[in-house]
Scaffold this motif. Structure first.
Motif, PDB file in Angstrom:
ATOM      1  N   LEU A  80       0.822  -1.207   0.000  1.00 47.88           N
ATOM      2  CA  LEU A  80       0.000   0.000   0.000  1.00 47.88           C
ATOM      3  C   LEU A  80       0.858   1.259   0.000  1.00 47.88           C
ATOM      4  O   LEU A  80       0.523   2.255  -0.670  1.00 47.88           O
ATOM      5  CB  LEU A  80      -0.936  -0.004   1.207  1.00 47.88           C
ATOM      6  N   SER A  83       2.138   1.675  -3.513  1.00 51.10           N
ATOM      7  CA  SER A  83       1.077   2.144  -4.399  1.00 51.10           C
ATOM      8  C   SER A  83       0.769   3.616  -4.171  1.00 51.10           C
ATOM      9  O   SER A  83       0.516   4.372  -5.121  1.00 51.10           O
ATOM     10  CB  SER A  83      -0.192   1.306  -4.175  1.00 51.10           C
ATOM     11  N   THR A  84       0.807   4.055  -2.906  1.00 50.63           N
ATOM     12  CA  THR A  84       0.533   5.452  -2.583  1.00 50.63           C
ATOM     13  C   THR A  84       1.583   6.371  -3.193  1.00 50.63           C
ATOM     14  O   THR A  84       1.251   7.402  -3.805  1.00 50.63           O
ATOM     15  CB  THR A  84       0.483   5.645  -1.057  1.00 50.63           C
ATOM     16  N   ALA A  88       0.937   9.104  -6.224  1.00 49.12           N
ATOM     17  CA  ALA A  88       1.339  10.502  -6.020  1.00 49.12           C
ATOM     18  C   ALA A  88       2.254  10.961  -7.157  1.00 49.12           C
ATOM     19  O   ALA A  88       2.146  12.098  -7.640  1.00 49.12           O
ATOM     20  CB  ALA A  88       2.033  10.664  -4.678  1.00 49.12           C
ATOM     21  N   THR A 171       9.160   5.008  -4.772  1.00 47.88           N
ATOM     22  CA  THR A 171       8.479   3.779  -5.202  1.00 47.88           C
ATOM     23  C   THR A 171       9.484   2.697  -5.573  1.00 47.88           C
ATOM     24  O   THR A 171       9.343   1.528  -5.185  1.00 47.88           O
ATOM     25  CB  THR A 171       7.571   4.063  -6.411  1.00 47.88           C
ATOM     26  N   SER A 191      -1.910  -1.433  -7.127  1.00 46.22           N
ATOM     27  CA  SER A 191      -1.699  -0.063  -7.614  1.00 46.22           C
ATOM     28  C   SER A 191      -2.964   0.470  -8.272  1.00 46.22           C
ATOM     29  O   SER A 191      -3.362   1.623  -8.038  1.00 46.22           O
ATOM     30  CB  SER A 191      -0.539  -0.031  -8.612  1.00 46.22           C
ATOM     31  N   THR A 194      -5.504   1.415  -5.812  1.00 45.34           N
ATOM     32  CA  THR A 194      -5.128   2.678  -5.168  1.00 45.34           C
ATOM     33  C   THR A 194      -5.452   3.857  -6.074  1.00 45.34           C
ATOM     34  O   THR A 194      -5.889   4.914  -5.594  1.00 45.34           O
ATOM     35  CB  THR A 194      -3.632   2.666  -4.805  1.00 45.34           C
ATOM     36  N   THR A 197      -9.099   4.503  -5.623  1.00 46.21           N
ATOM     37  CA  THR A 197      -9.355   5.117  -4.317  1.00 46.21           C
ATOM     38  C   THR A 197      -8.994   6.602  -4.325  1.00 46.21           C
ATOM     39  O   THR A 197      -9.783   7.453  -3.880  1.00 46.21           O
ATOM     40  CB  THR A 197      -8.556   4.392  -3.225  1.00 46.21           C
ATOM     41  N   PHE A 198      -7.811   6.920  -4.827  1.00 43.10           N
ATOM     42  CA  PHE A 198      -7.380   8.318  -4.895  1.00 43.10           C
ATOM     43  C   PHE A 198      -8.280   9.116  -5.839  1.00 43.10           C
ATOM     44  O   PHE A 198      -8.589  10.282  -5.570  1.00 43.10           O
ATOM     45  CB  PHE A 198      -5.929   8.399  -5.372  1.00 43.10           C
TER      46      PHE A 198
END
Length: 318
Positions: A80, A83-84, A88, A171, A191, A194, A197-198
């Motif tokens: 996670l 992926s964050t 970004a 990353t 990914s 994510t 979600t974002f």
């Protein structure tokens, strides 16, 4: 840029196939980025995140099932986190596209191998070779040439893809140090979740903040929430999602069947494709000074990302 590196004996046919796979992958990935820039006046980055990933996920799920890969990662926390940072990085890169040339944004993002060499040395005490130090120096010289601070008219939008490169570097390091045992397909599936979600969170936050419409008009790609899409725009986003898994497989396969030193170098062909799409779709022709800076970063990326034969190759962006 791809993320799989597997060392094994290679025949000439495998090397040629690997090169063909990475060229196909970089051509497709750069065209996807160009199309996002092309439609950025009519769609938002949040829609790109949600819809592209929503159509990519079923394909990736079928691939994972077919290959027998686990859907749950070995380390959920680090997956996670990876992926964050990755999302970004993409957010910074995509937000920069309406503000500058695709070819310039791409070449600044490709400072990732340079930053990776520096961060790996500072944080994990990895050795930097003299060849990589030359790459670091050339890379930052290239960024300075593109920014041209001596003119007093700096295009600060260039800093967005540079921040993107920093996120990609983190990353890479998380992938290398904490996600070594994860399957590439599993990492990609998480990914994509994510991204969704974002995308949903970003669209919701933008809608709740209710920005001034004058400001929204100037930065609609970021500050608009969820505008209506035409059939053409829907088709483009669906195609992006469906082809994303194919491009992922091609890039991963390239690193599996051919030496990573060769594939890592050919991965830089993304910059050539990005320049081509910039000319064909946007009539963006860099001036001589910008071309010089791009050339410096191109060479620097190759020097920083590779080691002599027999050494390990740096994991790269995608």
């Amino acid at each position: 840029m791809a993320t799989n590196v597997v060392s094994r004996p290679n025949s000439q046919e495998q090397v040629l196939l690997g090169v063909a796979c990475i060229l196909f992958a970089t051509a497709g990935m750069s065209l996807t980025d160009a199309l996002i820039k092309y439609f950025s006046a009519n769609i938002t980055v949040w829609q790109v995140f949600v819809l592209r990933s929503a159509f990519a996920l079923p394909c990736l799920y079928l691939i994972a099932r077919w290959k027998g890969n686990a859907l749950m990662p070995v380390s959920l926390f680090w997956t996670l986190m990876r992926s964050t940072f990755q999302v970004a990085g993409w957010l910074c890169f995509y937000v920069s596209l309406p503000l500058m040339s695709l070819s310039v944004a791409a070449v600044v993002v490709y400072t990732t191998p340079i930053l990776t060499a520096i961060f790996a040395a500072l944080i994990f005490k990895e050795e930097i070779t003299s060849r990589q130090w030359v790459g670091v120096a050339l890379g930052f010289a290239g960024v300075v040439v593109i920014l041209r601070p001596w003119t007093g008219d700096v295009n600060w939008a260039v800093l967005m893809p540079f921040v993107s490169a920093i996120f990609y570097t983190v990353t890479v390091l998380v992938t290398r140090q904490k996600c070594r045992d994860e399957r590439a397909t599993t990492l990609t599936i998480w990914s994509q979740m994510t991204f969704i979600t974002f995308g949903l969170a970003g669209a919701t936050i933008v809608a709740l903040l209710d920005f001034d419409q004058t400001l929204v008009a100037g930065y609609s790609f970021l500050l608009n929430s969820w505008p209506s899409l035409s059939a053409h725009e829907w088709g483009v986003l669906v195609a992006m999602g469906l082809t994303a898994s194919v491009l992922f497989i091609a890039a991963a396969r390239a690193y599996q069947i051919a030496p990573p030193q060769i594939i890592g170098t050919m991965d830089n062909s993304y910059l050539v494709w990005a320049a081509l799409w910039s000319i064909l779709l946007f009539d963006e022709i860099p001036d001589s000074l910008t071309l010089s800076g791009m050339a410096l970063i191109f060479v620097a990326g190759g020097l920083s990302a590779t080691r002599p034969l027999g050494g390990k190759s740096a994991i790269t962006r995608r």
